[in-house]
Design a protein around this motif. Structure first.
Motif, PDB file in Angstrom:
ATOM      1  N   THR A 114       0.826  -1.206   0.000  1.00  0.00           N
ATOM      2  CA  THR A 114       0.000   0.000   0.000  1.00  0.00           C
ATOM      3  C   THR A 114       0.865   1.264   0.000  1.00  0.00           C
ATOM      4  N   VAL A 115       1.879   1.292   0.836  1.00  0.00           N
ATOM      5  CA  VAL A 115       2.766   2.456   0.888  1.00  0.00           C
ATOM      6  C   VAL A 115       3.468   2.652  -0.453  1.00  0.00           C
ATOM      7  N   PHE A 139       4.273   0.395 -13.582  1.00  0.00           N
ATOM      8  CA  PHE A 139       4.827   0.096 -12.261  1.00  0.00           C
ATOM      9  C   PHE A 139       3.770   0.227 -11.167  1.00  0.00           C
ATOM     10  N   LEU A 140       2.804   1.110 -11.349  1.00  0.00           N
ATOM     11  CA  LEU A 140       1.695   1.193 -10.400  1.00  0.00           C
ATOM     12  C   LEU A 140       0.929  -0.126 -10.369  1.00  0.00           C
ATOM     13  N   GLY A 141       0.665  -0.686 -11.560  1.00  0.00           N
ATOM     14  CA  GLY A 141      -0.024  -1.966 -11.635  1.00  0.00           C
ATOM     15  C   GLY A 141       0.798  -3.099 -11.066  1.00  0.00           C
ATOM     16  N   LEU A 142       2.103  -3.074 -11.312  1.00  0.00           N
ATOM     17  CA  LEU A 142       2.984  -4.137 -10.828  1.00  0.00           C
ATOM     18  C   LEU A 142       2.988  -4.186  -9.302  1.00  0.00           C
ATOM     19  N   VAL A 143       3.066  -3.011  -8.664  1.00  0.00           N
ATOM     20  CA  VAL A 143       3.137  -2.964  -7.199  1.00  0.00           C
ATOM     21  C   VAL A 143       1.769  -3.227  -6.575  1.00  0.00           C
ATOM     22  N   GLU A 144       0.715  -2.715  -7.185  1.00  0.00           N
ATOM     23  CA  GLU A 144      -0.624  -2.878  -6.623  1.00  0.00           C
ATOM     24  C   GLU A 144      -1.197  -4.274  -6.882  1.00  0.00           C
ATOM     25  N   ALA A 145      -0.561  -5.027  -7.764  1.00  0.00           N
ATOM     26  CA  ALA A 145      -1.111  -6.312  -8.211  1.00  0.00           C
ATOM     27  C   ALA A 145      -1.454  -7.253  -7.068  1.00  0.00           C
ATOM     28  N   GLY A 146      -0.585  -7.334  -6.082  1.00  0.00           N
ATOM     29  CA  GLY A 146      -0.796  -8.307  -5.020  1.00  0.00           C
ATOM     30  C   GLY A 146      -1.836  -7.916  -4.003  1.00  0.00           C
ATOM     31  N   PHE A 147      -2.342  -6.682  -4.076  1.00  0.00           N
ATOM     32  CA  PHE A 147      -3.219  -6.223  -3.004  1.00  0.00           C
ATOM     33  C   PHE A 147      -4.575  -6.916  -2.991  1.00  0.00           C
ATOM     34  N   LEU A 148      -5.297  -6.903  -4.116  1.00  0.00           N
ATOM     35  CA  LEU A 148      -6.667  -7.411  -4.110  1.00  0.00           C
ATOM     36  C   LEU A 148      -6.753  -8.899  -3.771  1.00  0.00           C
ATOM     37  N   PRO A 149      -6.029  -9.787  -4.479  1.00  0.00           N
ATOM     38  CA  PRO A 149      -6.098 -11.198  -4.060  1.00  0.00           C
ATOM     39  C   PRO A 149      -5.589 -11.399  -2.645  1.00  0.00           C
ATOM     40  N   GLY A 150      -4.648 -10.550  -2.223  1.00  0.00           N
ATOM     41  CA  GLY A 150      -4.119 -10.662  -0.872  1.00  0.00           C
ATOM     42  C   GLY A 150      -5.146 -10.293   0.187  1.00  0.00           C
ATOM     43  N   ILE A 151      -5.882  -9.204  -0.031  1.00  0.00           N
ATOM     44  CA  ILE A 151      -6.855  -8.763   0.964  1.00  0.00           C
ATOM     45  C   ILE A 151      -8.037  -9.720   1.017  1.00  0.00           C
ATOM     46  N   VAL A 152      -8.440 -10.263  -0.139  1.00  0.00           N
ATOM     47  CA  VAL A 152      -9.543 -11.236  -0.166  1.00  0.00           C
ATOM     48  C   VAL A 152      -9.122 -12.516   0.554  1.00  0.00           C
ATOM     49  N   TYR A 153      -7.889 -12.967   0.310  1.00  0.00           N
ATOM     50  CA  TYR A 153      -7.397 -14.151   1.015  1.00  0.00           C
ATOM     51  C   TYR A 153      -7.328 -13.894   2.516  1.00  0.00           C
ATOM     52  N   TRP A 154      -6.809 -12.740   2.912  1.00  0.00           N
ATOM     53  CA  TRP A 154      -6.682 -12.400   4.337  1.00  0.00           C
ATOM     54  C   TRP A 154      -8.037 -12.450   5.031  1.00  0.00           C
ATOM     55  N   ILE A 204      -4.341  15.967  -8.232  1.00  0.00           N
ATOM     56  CA  ILE A 204      -5.170  14.785  -7.977  1.00  0.00           C
ATOM     57  C   ILE A 204      -4.287  13.597  -7.607  1.00  0.00           C
ATOM     58  N   PHE A 205      -3.241  13.376  -8.380  1.00  0.00           N
ATOM     59  CA  PHE A 205      -2.341  12.252  -8.112  1.00  0.00           C
ATOM     60  C   PHE A 205      -1.540  12.462  -6.829  1.00  0.00           C
ATOM     61  N   ILE A 206      -1.104  13.696  -6.591  1.00  0.00           N
ATOM     62  CA  ILE A 206      -0.300  13.977  -5.393  1.00  0.00           C
ATOM     63  C   ILE A 206      -1.108  13.704  -4.129  1.00  0.00           C
ATOM     64  N   VAL A 207      -2.286  14.317  -4.042  1.00  0.00           N
ATOM     65  CA  VAL A 207      -3.092  14.207  -2.825  1.00  0.00           C
ATOM     66  C   VAL A 207      -3.565  12.773  -2.609  1.00  0.00           C
ATOM     67  N   GLU A 208      -4.103  12.144  -3.652  1.00  0.00           N
ATOM     68  CA  GLU A 208      -4.638  10.794  -3.489  1.00  0.00           C
ATOM     69  C   GLU A 208      -3.530   9.782  -3.216  1.00  0.00           C
ATOM     70  N   GLY A 209      -2.356   9.963  -3.815  1.00  0.00           N
ATOM     71  CA  GLY A 209      -1.237   9.065  -3.539  1.00  0.00           C
ATOM     72  C   GLY A 209      -0.739   9.191  -2.110  1.00  0.00           C
ATOM     73  N   CYS A 210      -0.675  10.419  -1.607  1.00  0.00           N
ATOM     74  CA  CYS A 210      -0.227  10.629  -0.219  1.00  0.00           C
ATOM     75  C   CYS A 210      -1.223  10.060   0.777  1.00  0.00           C
ATOM     76  N   ILE A 211      -2.514  10.185   0.484  1.00  0.00           N
ATOM     77  CA  ILE A 211      -3.541   9.603   1.363  1.00  0.00           C
ATOM     78  C   ILE A 211      -3.370   8.091   1.440  1.00  0.00           C
ATOM     79  N   THR A 212      -3.150   7.461   0.280  1.00  0.00           N
ATOM     80  CA  THR A 212      -2.966   6.009   0.241  1.00  0.00           C
ATOM     81  C   THR A 212      -1.749   5.577   1.046  1.00  0.00           C
ATOM     82  N   ALA A 213      -0.623   6.263   0.848  1.00  0.00           N
ATOM     83  CA  ALA A 213       0.587   5.924   1.605  1.00  0.00           C
ATOM     84  C   ALA A 213       0.350   6.079   3.100  1.00  0.00           C
ATOM     85  N   GLY A 214      -0.416   7.086   3.481  1.00  0.00           N
ATOM     86  CA  GLY A 214      -0.752   7.272   4.891  1.00  0.00           C
ATOM     87  C   GLY A 214      -1.584   6.127   5.437  1.00  0.00           C
TER      88      GLY A 214
END
Length: 493
Positions: A114-115, A139-154, A204-214
């Motif tokens: 997420t960070v 690269f955004l897709g590459l890093v975010e790829a594991g999140f959805l199947p990971g959160i559903v599995y969790w 838009i990208f700056i604010v939303e990206g910083c919120i996500t990292a937070g």
């Protein structure tokens, strides 16, 4: 790794302390309070992170109508490839990512992802050309790829099958909020246009990206991998969760924490996983194409700029309610394929009307019915998770199926092309064809599960002298590497 060894020791001691008893000995109010406590600790983390992930992947649609295309001088083809290349990273990394998550721990893996993708989202604000946009989206897709199947599995490690429908519906309904809230948020952030010499779409990208990292940093503090390691649960509450999962699908704490290579092989060898891949592809193409392109498609109704972004919000509010209702009824009444069927058929009918209608009001109203497209996805999460037994196999299967499904995501960026504006008849026709495939493949899955259940019931009756037993309790049984292929396991249909 010390964290891993500590968790393993905790899991082991808890499993040894677990007696083979039953949920019936516990007060119903105690059980309800246990699950309420789990919901309060699990669902906010899952929903906030998933909401952030969807906003970060879909904000390019809002940024486009708010100045991105003009600023970078993007052609329609370059923009479509910026949508598609994101999902190529998904296809490449989702399966290995979920295996890594199972090998280590969701507790550290998911917040780290997420960070990282929040930082990459914020860096999108620096792109100066189409090539730069394509690179950062990959690269955004590459890093975010594991999140959805990971959160559903969790989540599936916490909740037994009869409780997953509503929880996954709550999680997936955040997609609808992404459409409604994401558009409003983007419009509000765009008001910063010109501040410090930075264009509104970059903010838009700056604010939303910083919120996500937070959000990712906060989840490091509050996320817990498995029930046995949860500091917020008492020993009695841990036992209640353990028994609920053991009775439902023979999932023990030790089995959840263990990594079994045989189950990894079993997931890749299971032919149903590839049919599930077809189901996901056929459903993801329409869903992603609409989510990524709805602000642009709404411009075909006569709205432009900020107004187009805002007019894309109300249909998502309806989608939010529809998904929650479907999750509640699926938990209460079962019949997962029937819910899937309703979602596919209503969405298909709306697309047909959208193709034929010329009246702008009628076409806009159809977008409200198209929000039924979220129902099959939400139901599929529950259906797939419920019908794959063995924690390692389930983690691998989810990574594999989500990876295959996101081939549809890569295709989705090519569905609503600028040259097909303003009515996008060809795009709607492609999505209708996708739902025809989704209907056939979903029906094939339902038939295979139903047939297997009938065969297992018949064999059980024969082995017990003709007396048929309803095997709803798997407490004390070890399904081993057979998992859902074990004769005592029953599939959800």
């Amino acid at each position: 790794m010390n964290v891993k060894s500590d968790a393993s020791a905790s899991v082991k001691s808890f499993t040894e302390a677990l007696e083979e008893d039953s949920l019936e000995q516990y007060d119903p109010e105690t059980i309800r309070q246990t699950w309420r406590k789990v919901d309060l600790h699990i669902m906010p983390i899952a929903v906030l992170l998933y909401l952030a992930s969807y906003i970060d992947r879909a904000n390019i649609g809002n940024a486009r109508v708010l100045g991105l295309s003009a600023s970078l001088e993007l052609t329609s083809n370059q923009y479509n490839w910026a949508l598609s290349i994101f999902f190529i990273g998904y296809v490449i990394f989702e399966t290995p990512s979920n295996i890594l998550l199972k090998r280590f721990s969701p507790r550290w893996y998911i917040p780290s992802l997420t960070v990282l993708w929040g930082i990459i989202c914020a860096l999108t604000s620096l792109v100066q050309s189409a090539a730069g946009l394509l690179a950062v989206r990959f690269f955004l897709g590459l890093v975010e790829a594991g999140f959805l199947p990971g959160i559903v599995y969790w989540m599936s490690c916490w909740y037994p099958r009869p409780m997953q429908g509503r929880r996954f519906a709550i999680l997936y309904s955040s997609v609808s909020l992404t459409g409604a809230f994401g558009g409003l948020l983007a419009t509000a952030i765009h008001a910063l246009n010109g501040t410090h010499g930075i264009a509104g779409w970059r903010w838009i990208f700056i604010v939303e990206g910083c919120i996500t990292a937070g959000f990712g940093l906060i989840s490091f503090i509050f996320m817990t991998a498995y029930p046995a390691t949860a500091s917020f649960l008492t020993p009695v509450e841990k036992r209640i969760i353990e028994l609920a999962n053991a009775e439902d699908r023979a999932q023990t704490t030790a089995e959840s924490a263990a990594f079994r290579k045989g189950q990894v092989r079993a997931a890749f060898a299971d032919w149903r996983m590839y049919l599930w891949g077809v189901v996901y592809i056929a459903n993801y193409i329409p869903v992603y194409s609409v989510i990524l392109s709805l602000p642009s498609v709404v411009t075909g109704l006569g709205y432009e700029g900020t107004r187009a972004t805002l007019m894309a919000c109300p249909p998502y509010g309806v989608g939010f309610i529809i998904v929650l209702a479907a999750g509640w009824t699926s938990d209460r009444y079962g019949h997962l394929f029937a819910h899937y069927l309703v979602g596919v058929c209503v969405t298909t009918a709306a697309l047909v009307v959208l193709m034929a209608a010329h009246n702008l009001v009628v076409r806009y109203v159809m977008f409200f019915l198209i929000m039924f497209m979220f129902v099959p996805i939400s139901i599929c999460w529950t259906w797939l998770s419920s019908n794959v037994a063995g924690a390692t196999k389930r983690a691998t299967a989810m990574g594999l199926v989500f990876s295959l499904g996101n081939i549809g995501g890569a295709i989705s960026g090519q569905i609503y092309r600028a040259q097909w504006a303003p009515r996008y008849v060809q795009g709607h026709a492609i999505n209708i064809a996708c739902y025809a495939v989704a209907l056939v493949s979903g029906a094939a899955l339902w038939w295979s599960y139903r047939s297997d259940n009938l065969r297992r019931d018949a064999r059980a009756a024969e082995s017990e002298g003709g007396e048929k037993e309803a095997r709803t309790g798997l407490l004390g049984q070890d399904l081993g590497d057979l998992g859902d292929r074990h004769p005592n396991f029953r599939y959800y249909t």
